[in-house]
Design a protein around this motif. Structure first.
Motif, PDB file in Angstrom:
ATOM      1  N   GLY A 123      -1.623  14.848   9.218  1.00  0.00           N
ATOM      2  CA  GLY A 123      -2.209  15.994   8.545  1.00  0.00           C
ATOM      3  C   GLY A 123      -3.544  15.652   7.919  1.00  0.00           C
ATOM      4  O   GLY A 123      -4.506  16.429   7.994  1.00  0.00           O
ATOM      5  N   ASN A 124      -3.635  14.468   7.319  1.00  0.00           N
ATOM      6  CA  ASN A 124      -4.897  14.026   6.742  1.00  0.00           C
ATOM      7  C   ASN A 124      -5.969  13.838   7.809  1.00  0.00           C
ATOM      8  O   ASN A 124      -7.142  14.142   7.591  1.00  0.00           O
ATOM      9  CB  ASN A 124      -4.696  12.714   5.976  1.00  0.00           C
ATOM     10  CG  ASN A 124      -3.923  12.895   4.685  1.00  0.00           C
ATOM     11  OD1 ASN A 124      -3.878  13.982   4.117  1.00  0.00           O
ATOM     12  ND2 ASN A 124      -3.290  11.827   4.216  1.00  0.00           N
ATOM     13  N   THR A 125      -5.567  13.329   8.955  1.00  0.00           N
ATOM     14  CA  THR A 125      -6.515  13.129  10.051  1.00  0.00           C
ATOM     15  C   THR A 125      -7.087  14.461  10.512  1.00  0.00           C
ATOM     16  O   THR A 125      -8.286  14.584  10.780  1.00  0.00           O
ATOM     17  CB  THR A 125      -5.830  12.411  11.232  1.00  0.00           C
ATOM     18  OG1 THR A 125      -5.358  11.131  10.801  1.00  0.00           O
ATOM     19  CG2 THR A 125      -6.795  12.214  12.390  1.00  0.00           C
ATOM     20  N   ILE A 126      -6.230  15.483  10.596  1.00  0.00           N
ATOM     21  CA  ILE A 126      -6.685  16.804  11.039  1.00  0.00           C
ATOM     22  C   ILE A 126      -7.627  17.423  10.011  1.00  0.00           C
ATOM     23  O   ILE A 126      -8.690  17.954  10.340  1.00  0.00           O
ATOM     24  CB  ILE A 126      -5.482  17.729  11.295  1.00  0.00           C
ATOM     25  CG1 ILE A 126      -4.633  17.194  12.451  1.00  0.00           C
ATOM     26  CG2 ILE A 126      -5.946  19.152  11.590  1.00  0.00           C
ATOM     27  CD1 ILE A 126      -3.323  17.923  12.632  1.00  0.00           C
ATOM     28  N   ILE A 127      -7.240  17.342   8.720  1.00  0.00           N
ATOM     29  CA  ILE A 127      -8.049  17.921   7.650  1.00  0.00           C
ATOM     30  C   ILE A 127      -9.358  17.153   7.468  1.00  0.00           C
ATOM     31  O   ILE A 127     -10.390  17.710   7.101  1.00  0.00           O
ATOM     32  CB  ILE A 127      -7.260  17.946   6.330  1.00  0.00           C
ATOM     33  CG1 ILE A 127      -6.083  18.936   6.434  1.00  0.00           C
ATOM     34  CG2 ILE A 127      -8.145  18.300   5.152  1.00  0.00           C
ATOM     35  CD1 ILE A 127      -6.504  20.383   6.589  1.00  0.00           C
ATOM     36  N   GLY A 128      -9.302  15.846   7.727  1.00  0.00           N
ATOM     37  CA  GLY A 128     -10.501  15.024   7.595  1.00  0.00           C
ATOM     38  C   GLY A 128     -10.656  14.366   6.250  1.00  0.00           C
ATOM     39  O   GLY A 128     -11.686  13.766   5.949  1.00  0.00           O
ATOM     40  N   ARG A 129      -9.626  14.438   5.427  1.00  0.00           N
ATOM     41  CA  ARG A 129      -9.646  13.786   4.119  1.00  0.00           C
ATOM     42  C   ARG A 129      -8.203  13.641   3.635  1.00  0.00           C
ATOM     43  O   ARG A 129      -7.296  14.249   4.171  1.00  0.00           O
ATOM     44  CB  ARG A 129     -10.463  14.585   3.108  1.00  0.00           C
ATOM     45  CG  ARG A 129      -9.994  16.010   2.887  1.00  0.00           C
ATOM     46  CD  ARG A 129     -10.857  16.745   1.872  1.00  0.00           C
ATOM     47  NE  ARG A 129     -10.370  18.104   1.616  1.00  0.00           N
ATOM     48  CZ  ARG A 129     -10.825  19.173   2.237  1.00  0.00           C
ATOM     49  NH1 ARG A 129     -11.763  19.063   3.175  1.00  0.00           N
ATOM     50  NH2 ARG A 129     -10.344  20.382   1.945  1.00  0.00           N
ATOM     51  N   GLU A 130      -8.006  12.835   2.608  1.00  0.00           N
ATOM     52  CA  GLU A 130      -6.653  12.587   2.106  1.00  0.00           C
ATOM     53  C   GLU A 130      -6.215  13.741   1.218  1.00  0.00           C
ATOM     54  O   GLU A 130      -6.575  13.811   0.043  1.00  0.00           O
ATOM     55  CB  GLU A 130      -6.598  11.276   1.337  1.00  0.00           C
ATOM     56  CG  GLU A 130      -5.170  10.909   0.930  1.00  0.00           C
ATOM     57  CD  GLU A 130      -5.077   9.557   0.252  1.00  0.00           C
ATOM     58  OE1 GLU A 130      -4.030   9.287  -0.354  1.00  0.00           O
ATOM     59  OE2 GLU A 130      -6.060   8.796   0.332  1.00  0.00           O
TER      60      GLU A 130
END
Length: 267
Positions: free
Chosen positions: A51-58
């Motif tokens: 999910g973080n990879t998709i959003i682009g941030r933690e």
């Protein structure tokens, strides 16, 4: 005398595309103004990290097991993306009813319904128990959920030179059953590559293709009518053993740093 000439395009040279070509073109041109995604999986398979990879941030915390759904939004590739991370189910014990109810609630957090469910499975040992646990929890959304589900293989860096197709064949009928239930829609993600990277764009393209093929989105209200109340569903007894959330021991798979794993999806 009747002419045998094939119909011409506006260019006047090539014949009109056949049905299969036309369908492929329609799928390729489908562009969603937004994406609504729900993450599914057991605990610690790289679900929140994906999910973080998709959003682009933690945005999804990894340090503790979540008991509630978490919804985050971001602009990705110029479009609004909503990601709902659901509680991970337990690997070696029954999932509490409250967790199951919260997992199901995840689909209602991105109205009018998610375009796709991303079922995160870590590359590694996959057992019959894994398959049964996936079927138990994904089916909470009804049988039609499989039409809107994409398998996302995480921890893909351990594959190195082994193709995902070979991995699926090697793991046998249990993993193959899951892939077939999802109409062989699967994607390989490398969560060690963060921020801007074409793999996220390719994942979103896979979601667009799914929507074009299945039509629209998953409607939680329709499925509520066909499902039994969760408190009427009893967990089945199963062996208590560790599941495959790690690479096989002695399998010859080693970690490979800095290897960009391409997104692979069977047509």
């Amino acid at each position: 005398m009747a002419s045998n000439r094939q119909p011409q395009t506006e260019a006047g040279n090539a014949p009109e595309p056949d049905d299969e070509t036309r369908k492929s073109t329609t799928v390729a041109r489908q562009r969603l103004p937004e994406f609504r995604l729900v993450m599914l999986g057991w605990r610690w398979p790289g679900k929140s990290l994906t999910g973080n990879t998709i959003i682009g941030r933690e945005e999804f915390r990894l340090e503790r097991a979540a008991e509630f759904c978490v919804k985050r939004q971001a602009e990705v590739e110029g479009r609004q993306v909503t990601v709902v991370d659901t509680p991970g189910w337990f690997s070696a014990q029954d999932t509490p009813l409250s967790y199951k109810q919260e997992i199901v609630r995840g689909a209602s957090l991105c109205p009018p319904g998610p375009h796709a469910f991303l079922l995160v499975i870590p590359v590694g040992m996959f057992t019959e128990v894994d398959r049964a646990r996936i079927e138990e929890h994904v089916s909470l959304f009804g049988e039609r959920v499989w039409r809107h589900t994409i398998v996302v293989f995480s921890w893909a860096e351990v594959l190195r030179t082994i193709s995902i197709e070979r991995y699926i064949r090697r793991e046998g009928k249990e993993l193959q059953w899951v892939v077939e239930k999802c109409k062989r829609r699967y994607f390989v993600i490398n969560n060690s590559i963060f921020e801007e990277h074409p793999q996220v764009e390719r994942l979103l393209e896979s979601v667009e293709k799914l929507v074009a093929e299945e039509g629209s989105f998953y409607n939680p209200e329709e499925v509520e009518k066909e499902n039994k109340p969760l408190d009427d569903v009893q967990n089945t007894t199963r062996d208590v053993r560790e599941l495959g959330a790690r690479p096989k021991q002695g399998s010859g798979l080693g970690l490979s740093n800095g290897v960009a794993v391409e997104a692979i999806s069977s047509e």
